[in-house]
Design an enzyme around this catalytic site. Structure first.
Site, PDB file in Angstrom:
ATOM      1  N   TYR A 102       0.820  -1.213   0.000  1.00  0.00           N
ATOM      2  CA  TYR A 102       0.000   0.000   0.000  1.00  0.00           C
ATOM      3  C   TYR A 102       0.853   1.261   0.000  1.00  0.00           C
ATOM      4  CZ  TYR A 102       1.454   0.588   4.799  1.00  0.00           C
ATOM      5  OH  TYR A 102       2.235   0.771   5.917  1.00  0.00           O
ATOM      6  N   PHE A 113       2.042   9.910   3.232  1.00  0.00           N
ATOM      7  CA  PHE A 113       2.524   9.815   4.607  1.00  0.00           C
ATOM      8  C   PHE A 113       3.066   8.445   4.956  1.00  0.00           C
ATOM      9  CE2 PHE A 113      -2.066   8.979   4.714  1.00  0.00           C
ATOM     10  CZ  PHE A 113      -2.116   7.741   5.342  1.00  0.00           C
ATOM     11  N   ASP A 114       2.805   7.458   4.120  1.00  0.00           N
ATOM     12  CA  ASP A 114       3.277   6.117   4.458  1.00  0.00           C
ATOM     13  C   ASP A 114       3.200   5.214   3.235  1.00  0.00           C
ATOM     14  OD1 ASP A 114       4.246   4.082   6.048  1.00  0.00           O
ATOM     15  OD2 ASP A 114       2.293   3.513   6.844  1.00  0.00           O
ATOM     16  N   ILE A 128      -6.983   0.050  10.844  1.00  0.00           N
ATOM     17  CA  ILE A 128      -8.114   0.979  10.875  1.00  0.00           C
ATOM     18  C   ILE A 128      -9.336   0.335  10.217  1.00  0.00           C
ATOM     19  CG2 ILE A 128      -6.709   3.072  10.998  1.00  0.00           C
ATOM     20  CD1 ILE A 128      -7.053   3.395   7.994  1.00  0.00           C
ATOM     21  N   TYR A 154      -8.413   7.713  11.772  1.00  0.00           N
ATOM     22  CA  TYR A 154      -7.801   8.137  13.027  1.00  0.00           C
ATOM     23  C   TYR A 154      -8.598   9.207  13.757  1.00  0.00           C
ATOM     24  CZ  TYR A 154      -4.016   5.455  11.069  1.00  0.00           C
ATOM     25  OH  TYR A 154      -3.288   4.432  10.531  1.00  0.00           O
ATOM     26  N   PHE A 171      -5.841   5.474   0.176  1.00  0.00           N
ATOM     27  CA  PHE A 171      -4.861   4.401   0.092  1.00  0.00           C
ATOM     28  C   PHE A 171      -4.985   3.710  -1.257  1.00  0.00           C
ATOM     29  CE2 PHE A 171      -5.182   4.747   4.692  1.00  0.00           C
ATOM     30  CZ  PHE A 171      -3.873   4.545   5.111  1.00  0.00           C
TER      31      PHE A 171
END
Length: 220
Positions: A102, A113-114, A128, A154, A171
Site C-alpha cells: 500500500y 505519509f506512508d 483501521i 484516526y 490508500f
C-alpha cells in the site's frame, strides 16, 4: 535405562529455550498484540487504529458511498473504493490472513505519509476500520483505491505529527496474497518484516536448529 544429561547439555538446553523466547519477541505478533509485520518508511503506528477504534465492532460488510462523489466536507461521508485492477486469485474476507502492499496519502493535499506492506487477519481490528471494510471482496492480484473518512481512520486524534485530526485518507492497495495455514501466515509475516528483523529472525531460527541438533547428538 535412564538417560544422563551432562551439565554441558543442560546449558545447551537452556540456551535453546532462551533463544526461542527471543525469537518470539522478534515475531511480529507479539508486540502490543498487533502484527508489526510492516516494512515502512515511517513509524509502524501509522497502520494502527487509535484505542477508541480497537473496541469498535468487527462487522466488515460493505456499505459504500460513491468513489467519484466522495466529499471531504460531508460529516456522514462513508468509505468509498474503486477497483483499478480486478484480481483472479482467492477472495479476501473476514478471518482470512492477508498480505497487502500500500501507499497512503492525505486527501487534503495529496501528500504521501506512508507506504509499505503488512500481513494481518481481517476482522481482528488490528488496522483501521476503513481497511477492515475496504479490503473485503478483493481478489489476490487485485488493486484498489480506498477513500477513508476520519471516523473510519484516526478520527479527531490523528496519528502523531503525520496525520492531522479529522483527516480524510486515500490508500492505493494491492492484495499480494492470502495465507493458507499457520506456516503460510508466519512466512507472510516474515516477508513483510523490516530487513533487520528478517535477518535477525533467520539467524535465530538457524541458531536454534543448530543447538537442537547439537543437543540431540550429545544426549543420544
Amino acid at each position: 535405562q535412564k538417560v544422563r544429561v551432562s551439565s554441558k547439555s543442560k546449558t545447551r538446553l537452556i540456551t535453546i529455550t532462551m533463544k526461542s523466547f527471543l525469537l518470539l519477541f522478534l515475531s511480529p505478533t507479539t508486540i502490543n498484540g498487533f502484527s508489526l509485520s510492516c516494512h515502512h518508511h515511517r513509524s509502524s503506528v501509522l497502520v494502527m487504529p487509535s484505542q477508541n477504534h480497537l473496541a469498535a465492532t468487527s462487522t466488515i460488510s460493505l456499505n459504500l458511498g460513491s468513489f467519484e462523489d466522495y466529499l471531504q466536507t460531508a460529516e456522514d461521508q462513508d468509505l468509498a473504493y474503486e477497483d483499478t485492477v480486478v484480481g483472479s486469485g482467492d477472495t479476501a474476507m473476514e478471518g482470512k490472513f492477508v498480505t497487502v502492499a500500500y501507499n497512503g496519502k492525505l486527501m487534503a493535499n495529496n501528500k504521501q505519509f506512508d507506504e509499505g506492506s503488512i500481513s494481518f487477519r481481517l476482522g481482528d481490528n488490528k488496522v483501521i476500520r476503513g481497511w477492515e471494510r475496504g479490503l473485503v471482496g478483493m481478489k489476490v492480484g487485485g488493486k484498489r483505491a480506498l477513500k477513508i473518512p476520519p471516523q473510519l481512520a484516526y478520527g479527531d486524534r490523528g496519528a502523531g505529527d503525520v496525520i492531522p485530526p479529522n483527516a480524510h485518507l486515500k490508500f492505493d492497495v494491492e492484495l499480494k496474497g492470502i495465507a493458507n495455514g499457520a506456516i503460510d501466515e508466519k512466512a507472510a509475516e516474515l516477508t513483510s518484516m523490516s530487513p533487520f528483523k528478517q535477518a535477525a529472525a533467520v539467524f535465530f531460527i538457524g541458531s536454534i536448529i543448530y543447538d537442537v541438533l547439537h543437543f540431540v547428538m550429545h544426549v543420544i
